[in-house]
Design an enzyme around this catalytic site. Structure first.
Site: not given
Length: 447
Positions: A340-341
């Site tokens: 996601e990050h």
């Protein structure tokens, strides 16, 4: 504290990598039996059921589903001015980025007299979900509302769980963010019942005679939530559009021995404090750096406010250190993980970041932490999780737009290709398709 996966000296296949990497997540199927009757009840009975379930799960029943305008205004008036200033800055930066995402109509002249255009139409009405839980998320209000507004959505509603401590209304910081964004429709409803009410609509029974008592259903629901919210979104997918089935939040960091272990530790902690299921993963070719990060974690976790939650997340199966032979192997790992990050904290970080294929958002170098993206980078923090960054994108203006082809052919342009249409229709054994073209030229001297 962080478990280690040592891939040095091996060249795993993509399938082997995906199996080997730390991954937690939640099983949405496990709660479907619990959530299904909630969704069905709200679909059949509307607001009354949503309020009943809210009272059961949240321990409070608001005076109405729709939050009064005065309550929204008061929330802004009484908010700490420094928080107001920070929210304004976040909004300004998000608008600047999202305004540049708006697509324009394209017009293609296929032949003389034959044009196909693609125009982008905003979704008519959207429901933007803002969770409660362990923290307060005015930033999620911004990340959902700004792209919807920049897309030109004409009608939007923010839904957020009622809070016992605030008179049954959503958290005042959530309401203040709505006020700053000009959102005047906010529903005090959360969880699976909130998603169902957004999908099916109802009448605000506490003020049934009021002009704004009708709670119109939406066409699209966006925004993160817990496993019950995710399950409700899955169940409502056939009724409304949804952005994604978000899993627990996650960070991966690709780092070499040039990285600062204290910074890496703080970034891993920042994600772990979201939730006990949050994932924090470090990928590095330096065992010495991994040791230094472990030492920094020991010191920093002991001093952090949510140390119990952070400790649980960092020691869970979803978190860990992955040791690799070199940067090339590290890139293969982060692409297989599809975080996601993803932070890149290596030498020549920008060049390394350019080589990444799979990530929800990429943060380049030591001065672009995930925290910046959460609040004030201008980027959107509603991002694909659980490896779905391999095929999905984060929330953007495009989420709220529909691409519609407009076909405009004149008689000559259709006549030119009519025989090809008839041939293909016959090849598919759909003669009526061909007849629909022939009929237009029946009796014509040119045919």
């Amino acid at each position: 504290m962080l478990a280690r996966i040592d891939l040095r000296g091996s060249t795993p296949t993509l399938a082997e990598l995906r199996r080997a990497l730390p991954r937690g997540g939640t099983d949405v199927n496990a709660v479907l039996d619990t959530v299904t009757p909630v969704v069905h009840s709200v679909a059949e009975n509307g607001t009354a059921s949503a309020l009943d379930y809210g009272e059961k799960f949240d321990g409070v029943r608001p005076a109405s589903v729709r939050v009064p305008a005065t309550v929204i205004a008061d929330a802004l008036d009484t908010l700490d001015p420094q928080v107001v200033d920070a929210l304004r800055e976040s909004i300004t930066r998000a608008r600047k980025v999202h305004a540049d995402q708006r697509r324009e109509t394209t017009r293609t002249q296929v032949v003389e007299g034959g044009v196909v255009s693609e125009k982008w139409i905003p979704v008519r009405r959207v429901g933007l979900y803002v969770p409660g839980g362990n923290a307060v998320y005015p930033s999620s209000v911004i990340m959902n509302v700004v792209p919807a507004q920049e897309a030109g959505v004409g009608s939007l509603v923010v839904a957020s769980p009622p809070q016992k401590d605030f008179g049954g209304w959503p958290h005042p910081t959530i309401l203040a963010a709505c006020a700053l964004l000009g959102v005047d429709e906010v529903w005090a409803v959360g969880g699976a019942q909130g998603i169902a009410l957004l999908a099916y609509g109802g009448v605000d029974t506490a003020q049934a005679e009021a002009p704004d008592a009708v709670l119109d259903p939406v066409d699209l629901i966006t925004g993160p939530g817990n496993i019950y919210v995710t399950a409700a979104k899955r169940l409502c997918r056939s009724v409304v559009g949804i952005d994604s089935e978000a899993g627990p939040t996650e960070i991966a960091i690709l780092a070499d021995d040039s990285a600062d272990p204290g910074i890496l530790a703080s970034d891993l902690i920042s994600q772990a404090e979201h939730d006990v299921l949050a994932a924090s993963v470090l990928v590095t070719d330096s065992a010495a750096l991994a040791d230094a990060v472990d030492a920094a974690l020991d010191a920093q976790v002991a001093a952090t406010k949510h140390r119990e939650r952070v400790t649980t997340a960092l020691s869970g199966e979803q978190s860990g250190v992955v040791l690799v032979d070199d940067l090339e192997a590290g890139l293969a790992v982060v692409d297989a993980y599809a975080a996601e990050h993803l932070e890149i904290q290596t030498r020549n970080a920008a060049a390394v970041a350019d080589r990444v294929h799979n990530a929800g958002a990429i943060f380049v170098g030591p001065y672009a932490p995930v925290s910046l993206g959460d609040y004030c980078a201008g980027s959107n923090h509603v991002l694909p999780t659980s490896g779905s960054a391999r095929f999905a994108s984060g929330l953007s203006v495009q989420t709220f737009l529909k691409g519609v082809h407009v076909i405009d052919y004149d008689e000559a342009a259709l006549r030119e290709v009519a025989d090809k249409v008839v041939t293909l229709a016959d090849a598919e054994d759909l003669p009526g398709h061909g007849d629909a073209v022939k009929q237009r030229f029946a009796g014509s001297s040119g045919r």
